[in-house]
Design a protein around this motif. Structure first.
Motif, PDB file in Angstrom:
ATOM      1  N   ASN A 157      45.038  37.722  49.122  1.00 51.95           N
ATOM      2  CA  ASN A 157      44.238  36.751  49.891  1.00 51.95           C
ATOM      3  C   ASN A 157      43.188  36.053  49.020  1.00 51.95           C
ATOM      4  O   ASN A 157      42.616  35.052  49.439  1.00 51.95           O
ATOM      5  N   LEU A 158      42.931  36.574  47.817  1.00 50.67           N
ATOM      6  CA  LEU A 158      41.979  35.903  46.920  1.00 50.67           C
ATOM      7  C   LEU A 158      42.681  35.139  45.792  1.00 50.67           C
ATOM      8  O   LEU A 158      42.031  34.613  44.892  1.00 50.67           O
ATOM      9  N   GLN A 159      44.028  35.084  45.844  1.00 47.72           N
ATOM     10  CA  GLN A 159      44.767  34.401  44.780  1.00 47.72           C
ATOM     11  C   GLN A 159      44.851  32.905  45.053  1.00 47.72           C
ATOM     12  O   GLN A 159      45.928  32.320  45.161  1.00 47.72           O
ATOM     13  N   ASN A 165      42.277  27.165  39.286  1.00 44.51           N
ATOM     14  CA  ASN A 165      41.383  26.002  39.378  1.00 44.51           C
ATOM     15  C   ASN A 165      40.143  26.166  38.494  1.00 44.51           C
ATOM     16  O   ASN A 165      39.096  26.625  38.959  1.00 44.51           O
ATOM     17  N   PRO A 166      40.260  25.752  37.229  1.00 41.35           N
ATOM     18  CA  PRO A 166      39.080  25.864  36.356  1.00 41.35           C
ATOM     19  C   PRO A 166      37.917  25.019  36.851  1.00 41.35           C
ATOM     20  O   PRO A 166      36.751  25.386  36.665  1.00 41.35           O
ATOM     21  N   ALA A 168      36.887  24.694  39.826  1.00 40.28           N
ATOM     22  CA  ALA A 168      36.135  25.417  40.861  1.00 40.28           C
ATOM     23  C   ALA A 168      35.510  26.697  40.296  1.00 40.28           C
ATOM     24  O   ALA A 168      34.919  27.467  41.046  1.00 40.28           O
ATOM     25  N   GLY A 169      35.671  26.887  38.982  1.00 40.46           N
ATOM     26  CA  GLY A 169      35.097  28.094  38.363  1.00 40.46           C
ATOM     27  C   GLY A 169      36.048  29.261  38.382  1.00 40.46           C
ATOM     28  O   GLY A 169      35.627  30.414  38.377  1.00 40.46           O
ATOM     29  N   GLY A 170      37.380  28.979  38.398  1.00 44.94           N
ATOM     30  CA  GLY A 170      38.359  30.053  38.376  1.00 44.94           C
ATOM     31  C   GLY A 170      38.406  30.762  37.031  1.00 44.94           C
ATOM     32  O   GLY A 170      37.833  30.309  36.042  1.00 44.94           O
ATOM     33  N   GLY A 171      39.140  31.895  37.013  1.00 42.99           N
ATOM     34  CA  GLY A 171      39.261  32.703  35.794  1.00 42.99           C
ATOM     35  C   GLY A 171      38.521  34.014  35.937  1.00 42.99           C
ATOM     36  O   GLY A 171      37.538  34.114  36.670  1.00 42.99           O
ATOM     37  N   VAL A 172      39.017  35.012  35.233  1.00 45.42           N
ATOM     38  CA  VAL A 172      38.428  36.344  35.374  1.00 45.42           C
ATOM     39  C   VAL A 172      37.062  36.443  34.683  1.00 45.42           C
ATOM     40  O   VAL A 172      36.242  37.284  35.053  1.00 45.42           O
ATOM     41  N   ILE A 173      36.804  35.575  33.710  1.00 52.42           N
ATOM     42  CA  ILE A 173      35.511  35.667  33.009  1.00 52.42           C
ATOM     43  C   ILE A 173      34.361  35.277  33.937  1.00 52.42           C
ATOM     44  O   ILE A 173      33.420  36.060  34.126  1.00 52.42           O
ATOM     45  N   LEU A 204      49.204  35.921  36.557  1.00 57.71           N
ATOM     46  CA  LEU A 204      48.641  35.197  37.704  1.00 57.71           C
ATOM     47  C   LEU A 204      47.965  33.895  37.286  1.00 57.71           C
ATOM     48  O   LEU A 204      48.026  32.895  37.989  1.00 57.71           O
ATOM     49  N   GLY A 205      47.263  33.909  36.161  1.00 57.82           N
ATOM     50  CA  GLY A 205      46.435  32.777  35.753  1.00 57.82           C
ATOM     51  C   GLY A 205      47.259  31.544  35.391  1.00 57.82           C
ATOM     52  O   GLY A 205      48.198  31.641  34.596  1.00 57.82           O
ATOM     53  N   ARG A 206      46.909  30.407  35.981  1.00 57.99           N
ATOM     54  CA  ARG A 206      47.539  29.132  35.620  1.00 57.99           C
ATOM     55  C   ARG A 206      46.425  28.171  35.226  1.00 57.99           C
ATOM     56  O   ARG A 206      45.705  27.660  36.077  1.00 57.99           O
ATOM     57  N   GLY A 207      46.242  28.009  33.904  1.00 57.57           N
ATOM     58  CA  GLY A 207      45.156  27.156  33.416  1.00 57.57           C
ATOM     59  C   GLY A 207      43.836  27.888  33.300  1.00 57.57           C
ATOM     60  O   GLY A 207      42.838  27.305  32.889  1.00 57.57           O
ATOM     61  N   VAL A 208      43.839  29.168  33.657  1.00 54.89           N
ATOM     62  CA  VAL A 208      42.647  30.010  33.478  1.00 54.89           C
ATOM     63  C   VAL A 208      43.100  31.387  32.995  1.00 54.89           C
ATOM     64  O   VAL A 208      44.248  31.789  33.213  1.00 54.89           O
ATOM     65  N   GLU A 209      42.183  32.107  32.327  1.00 54.02           N
ATOM     66  CA  GLU A 209      42.507  33.459  31.855  1.00 54.02           C
ATOM     67  C   GLU A 209      42.546  34.446  33.023  1.00 54.02           C
ATOM     68  O   GLU A 209      41.770  34.322  33.970  1.00 54.02           O
TER      69      GLU A 209
END
Ligand code: NDP
Length: 332
Positions: A157-159, A165-166, A168-173, A204-209
């Motif tokens: 549900n959080l994917q 979406n970089p 929107a601030g996506g990515g694990v960092i 999972l990441g597309r365009g983000v780590e």
């Protein structure tokens, strides 16, 4: 205290609405959503009287404090508007998309004389309060190293924006390194000076780590090793602090719930350590509202939010450049 929720988010529905309503005399007056329909149905589902799509209209309503839990790129403009309107602000992490904006938020709140805090929940956990107590009581002697394992499987549900979406601030960092930075700073009472890192976009990441490992050098010489991820299903989480006289092994404590276990290992043997099981978010909201009333400080201040973001930004830069990066705290 009357609250306005900025963002019809999962974190608000799962944790923060309950944490606010658990405070004596606190109520939620409104919710802001970019969608009239979602805002209305969110308000109905959570028995919130009013739903807005315009932030200025929401801020003109009779509210004292604002909780911001929109996607990360919206935190800066929304917090600045709320501060300008004279509201106290509890803002989600990461405070902003870059350190300069986060610093501007903290400075604006200081000039306006409103309370501004970051919603770093982990330093409110009974487990982490106990770990800090063990360290400050000298139970493990002089701290030498910290190891943080915070690689999890991102719930389906959080994917959404987190993995693609970089903008929107996506990515694990931005999502998890900020929490680990805040927790390490909380325990060691010092700020990472330099970092090295390797990131990966595994599945999972597309365009983000979606995975990162990093090593941080603390000014005292303590070294910190961290692993954050969205793709690891069965590792669990852990936080270890190793010192000259003992080691603290905490399992399952990098979480939103008051769970986990702590074991202290010293020359004399191994000891299971108990800790309080209070709600993390209720404690954070309670300290925030006390600070708004002029008593004490929030558990994580705006400055804490700037510093956790600065460490995350340095980890990102180190991973991108493949070199060591000095952490730039933006003058805070
Ligand atoms: P969500 O994805 O649930 O919500 C973020 C925004 O997405 C909402 O403001 C909403 O926009 C929009 N949205 C929500 N649901 C839908 C939907 N079904 N369809 C379309 N849009 C939707 O985010 P999270 O709650 O996971 O995270 C929000 C913030 O909180 C982030 O900054 C995150 O880093 C932080 N966070 C902090 C945690 C902590 O423990 N401190 C834990 C989890 C998140 P709109 O408001 O316009 O309707």
């Amino acid at each position: 205290m009357k609250w306005a929720l900025v963002g019809a988010s999962t974190i608000a529905s799962q944790h923060m609405i309950g944490a606010i309503r658990a405070q004596r005399g606190h109520s939620i007056a409104s919710v802001l959503s970019s969608s009239n329909e979602r805002g209305r149905s969110y308000a109905d589902a959570h028995e919130i009287p009013r739903a807005f799509t315009d932030l200025n209209e929401q801020l003109n309503d009779d509210v004292d404090a604002v909780y911001i839990s929109t996607t990360n790129e919206k935190h800066f403009p929304q917090a600045m508007a709320a501060i300008e309107a004279g509201k106290h602000v509890l803002c989600e992490k990461p405070l902003a998309m870059n350190v300069a904006d986060a610093v501007a938020m903290v400075r604006a709140a200081g000039e306006k004389g409103v309370t501004f805090a970051t919603n770093h929940h982990l330093r409110n956990a009974g487990s982490h309060l106990k770990i800090r107590e063990l360290i400050t009581q000298g139970r493990i002697g002089t701290v030498q190293a910290v190891r943080v394992a915070h690689a999890v499987y991102l719930p389906p549900n959080l994917q959404g924006w987190r993995i693609d979406n970089p903008g929107a601030g996506g990515g694990v960092i931005p999502d998890i390194v900020v929490h680990d930075a805040d927790t390490v700073r909380f325990h060691l009472d010092e700020d990472p000076a330099e970092v090295v890192a390797i990131e990966r976009s595994e599945s999972l990441g597309r365009g983000v780590e979606d995975s990162v490992m990093s090593v941080w050098q603390m000014p005292s010489g303590v070294t910190v090793q961290t692993h954050e991820g969205f793709t690891i299903r069965h590792a669990g989480t852990s936080f270890e602090v190793h010192g000259t006289e003992g080691s603290i092994f905490a399992k399952g404590v990098m979480t939103q719930r008051p769970v986990g276990e702590i074991r202290l290992q010293t020359e004399t043997g191994s000891e299971d350590i108990s800790f309080s099981d209070h709600n993390l978010y209720e404690r954070a909201v309670g300290l925030f509202s006390e600070a708004c009333a002029g008593r004490g400080t929030p558990s994580a201040t705006g400055e804490d939010g700037v510093k956790s973001l600065a460490v995350a930004a340095a980890v990102k830069e180190a991973a991108t450049r493949g070199t060591g990066v000095a952490v730039d705290y933006g003058g805070i």
